[in-house]
Design an enzyme around this catalytic site. Structure first.
Site, PDB file in Angstrom:
ATOM      1  CB  VAL A   1     -25.284   4.914  -2.098  1.00 33.33           C
ATOM      2  CG1 VAL A   1     -26.149   4.087  -1.454  1.00 33.33           C
ATOM      3  CG2 VAL A   1     -25.882   6.162  -1.737  1.00 33.33           C
TER       4      VAL A   1
ATOM      5  CE  LYS B   1      -4.569   0.841   0.187  1.00 28.16           C
ATOM      6  NZ  LYS B   1      -5.458  -0.202   0.014  1.00 28.16           N
TER       7      LYS B   1
HETATM    8  N1  LIG Z   1     -13.963   0.860  -5.436  1.00 23.54           N
HETATM    9  C1  LIG Z   1     -13.579  -0.322  -5.302  1.00 23.54           C
HETATM   10  O1  LIG Z   1     -13.478  -1.282  -6.193  1.00 23.54           O
HETATM   11  C2  LIG Z   1     -13.305  -0.956  -3.807  1.00 23.54           C
HETATM   12  C3  LIG Z   1     -12.610  -2.069  -3.729  1.00 23.54           C
HETATM   13  C4  LIG Z   1     -12.381  -2.605  -2.471  1.00 23.54           C
HETATM   14  C5  LIG Z   1     -12.782  -1.967  -1.582  1.00 23.54           C
HETATM   15  N2  LIG Z   1     -13.457  -0.788  -1.461  1.00 23.54           N
HETATM   16  C6  LIG Z   1     -13.999  -0.041  -0.314  1.00 23.54           C
HETATM   17  O2  LIG Z   1     -15.369   0.003  -0.410  1.00 23.54           O
HETATM   18  C7  LIG Z   1     -15.657   1.264   0.128  1.00 23.54           C
HETATM   19  C8  LIG Z   1     -16.491   2.228  -0.909  1.00 23.54           C
HETATM   20  O3  LIG Z   1     -15.641   2.416  -1.761  1.00 23.54           O
HETATM   21  P1  LIG Z   1     -16.023   3.199  -3.123  1.00 23.54           P
HETATM   22  O4  LIG Z   1     -15.115   3.268  -4.293  1.00 23.54           O
HETATM   23  O5  LIG Z   1     -17.593   3.058  -3.543  1.00 23.54           O
HETATM   24  O6  LIG Z   1     -15.841   4.821  -2.473  1.00 23.54           O
HETATM   25  P2  LIG Z   1     -16.722   5.939  -3.176  1.00 23.54           P
HETATM   26  O7  LIG Z   1     -16.050   7.022  -2.360  1.00 23.54           O
HETATM   27  O8  LIG Z   1     -17.413   5.984  -4.403  1.00 23.54           O
HETATM   28  O9  LIG Z   1     -17.959   6.009  -2.166  1.00 23.54           O
HETATM   29  C9  LIG Z   1     -18.244   5.940  -0.441  1.00 23.54           C
HETATM   30  C10 LIG Z   1     -19.297   6.634  -0.369  1.00 23.54           C
HETATM   31  O10 LIG Z   1     -19.427   6.713   1.164  1.00 23.54           O
HETATM   32  C11 LIG Z   1     -19.874   7.807   1.530  1.00 23.54           C
HETATM   33  N3  LIG Z   1     -19.482   8.112   2.969  1.00 23.54           N
HETATM   34  C12 LIG Z   1     -18.427   8.489   3.351  1.00 23.54           C
HETATM   35  N4  LIG Z   1     -18.229   8.314   4.860  1.00 23.54           N
HETATM   36  C13 LIG Z   1     -19.574   8.200   5.164  1.00 23.54           C
HETATM   37  C14 LIG Z   1     -19.983   7.770   6.413  1.00 23.54           C
HETATM   38  N5  LIG Z   1     -19.399   8.146   7.651  1.00 23.54           N
HETATM   39  N6  LIG Z   1     -21.312   7.320   6.440  1.00 23.54           N
HETATM   40  C15 LIG Z   1     -22.175   7.273   5.373  1.00 23.54           C
HETATM   41  N7  LIG Z   1     -21.538   7.461   4.167  1.00 23.54           N
HETATM   42  C16 LIG Z   1     -20.403   7.838   4.062  1.00 23.54           C
HETATM   43  C17 LIG Z   1     -19.492   8.981   0.611  1.00 23.54           C
HETATM   44  O11 LIG Z   1     -20.280  10.102   0.423  1.00 23.54           O
HETATM   45  C18 LIG Z   1     -19.488   8.208  -0.829  1.00 23.54           C
HETATM   46  O12 LIG Z   1     -20.678   8.171  -1.328  1.00 23.54           O
HETATM   47  C19 LIG Z   1     -14.294   2.002   0.629  1.00 23.54           C
HETATM   48  O13 LIG Z   1     -13.973   1.616   2.162  1.00 23.54           O
HETATM   49  C20 LIG Z   1     -13.123   1.246  -0.234  1.00 23.54           C
HETATM   50  O14 LIG Z   1     -11.970   1.176   0.363  1.00 23.54           O
HETATM   51  C21 LIG Z   1     -13.536  -0.239  -2.763  1.00 23.54           C
END
Ligand SMILES: NC(=O)c1ccc[n+]([C@@H]2O[C@H](COP(=O)([O-])OP(=O)(O)OC[C@H]3O[C@@H](n4cnc5c(N)ncnc54)[C@H](O)[C@@H]3O)[C@@H](O)[C@H]2O)c1
Length: 356
Positions: free
Chosen positions: A180, A79
């Protein structure tokens, strides 16, 4: 102090890079290369102290090692974090300096998009190094992994429903989706097509409104989702969602979502189990995105990824069975299964071949 932190995490390497012209202050943790090059995203975010950044990068890199091992990939875990404000100080020079830093590691670490970084940033990094994935399709990259991550969460959720209720169909179940964004939004669309009843919550009201215009769902504030009476809760926002108190207040049968590091500490999974909540470990559930970028590293096509994403369901089921058989939490069973694969495969080094 930092040597102790590296040793406690069992990491191989911690590298610091500073470029005063661009203001780049970056850390790369290579946790394990036992199975292959260490792959993991790059976060750009502020940290109160350097210690916090070191602790975070080591913890996240260890998680990537376990995730890659359980997804059956020939990849290790790493990372990067860049200490800085994502809303200011972004420049071409910053990303290209970081690209050179990554390049200097000679392929031991491969970087990707993560919290605070974008595909455009990856494209700039790509101009300095080949050791980056998730760049734009026009630069040979595979694009956004989020829809694939959502498919993996869905496969894990069906496995959890099979284990808990003896049904792999999700229709009629009430699912709460917390966060979302890219993954949570895609997941909600899949669940709607399945015929689930959906409740969503996000700190960004616009994100909720946009999704509600496309998918039948109710909207709750994020705190309300954590205590919502529902069949499945899918945390898809940030990590650190469940401490002891949050688990006490949970009213869901299954927890299965994409957010990384959902548990504040591993013992939280025991409290969930005692409460009768089936926890699908995050680093198993959310490995679809890693599988998607692994296909880019190894030059595999969509079928290769699709097979492995579908297998997330089988791995999730196996972890539930191992947890039951060993009377340990699902989090411990998953970690032990990952460590076992790493031990088994790194043991192959005793067999000499002409190439190695
Ligand atoms: N994008 C991927 O392919 C991927 C892969 C593995 C893990 N993840 C994990 O999944 C999670 C979401 O990823 P993403 O790419 O959708 O991110 P993103 O930034 O597109 O979406 C995250 C959403 O969570 C909301 N948010 C932030 N803090 C919040 C809170 N305290 N309460 C409620 N909502 C909140 C944000 O407003 C946003 O809409 C992250 O933890 C990320 O590390 C993502």
């Amino acid at each position: 102090m930092y040597f102790e932190l590296v040793e406690e995490r069992g990491a191989e390497e911690l590298v610091l890079c500073s470029d005063s012209n661009s203001g780049l202050r970056a850390l790369v943790a290579i946790h394990s290369t036992a199975l292959g090059p260490a792959l993991g995203g790059c976060r750009l975010q502020p940290y109160e102290t350097e210690f916090d950044a070191v602790d975070d990068v080591l913890r996240l890199a260890e998680g990537m090692t376990h995730k890659a091992a359980l997804a059956g990939l020939d990849l290790g875990g790493g990372k990067a974090v860049i200490m800085g404000d994502p809303s200011a100080g972004r420049s071409e020079r910053l990303w290209r300096a970081f690209g050179r830093f990554v390049d200097s590691l000679g392929g031991r670490y491969i970087t990707a998009e993560d919290v605070g970084t974008t595909r455009a940033d990856m494209d700039l990094i790509r101009r300095e190094t080949e050791w980056v994935v998730g760049t734009s399709p026009s630069t040979g990259g595979g694009g956004d992994p989020s829809p694939v991550t959502a498919l993996g969460v869905h496969a894990a959720m069906r496995a959890a429903a099979t284990y808990k209720w003896g049904r792999d169909r999700l229709d009629g179940l009430h699912v709460g989706v917390l966060g979302v964004g890219k993954v949570g939004g895609a997941l909600a669309r899949i669940l709607a097509a399945d015929g689930c009843r959906i409740t969503i919550g996000d700190v960004d009201p616009d994100a909720c409104r946009r999704l509600a215009a496309a998918v039948p769902c109710s909207i709750l504030d994020p705190a309300g989702l954590l205590t919502l009476e529902c069949d499945v809760l899918a945390p898809c926002a940030l990590g650190g969602v469940f401490d002891d108190d949050a688990v006490e207040a949970l009213d869901a049968g299954i927890v299965c979502g994409s957010a990384n590091n959902q548990l504040v500490h591993e013992d939280v999974a025991d409290i969930m189990a005692k409460k009768g909540v089936l926890y699908a470990p995050d680093f198993v559930v959310n490995s679809g995105g890693l599988i998607h970028v692994a296909a880019e590293v190894f030059g595999h096509g969509r079928d290769w990824s699709a097979e492995r994403v579908a297998a997330i369901g089988e791995t999730t089921l196996r972890i539930f069975e191992l947890a039951d058989a060993g009377s340990v939490s699902t989090a411990v069973a998953a970690r032990e299964l990952a460590e076992d694969r790493i031990r088994q495969i790194s043991g192959l080094n005793t067999i000499r071949t002409p190439q190695r």
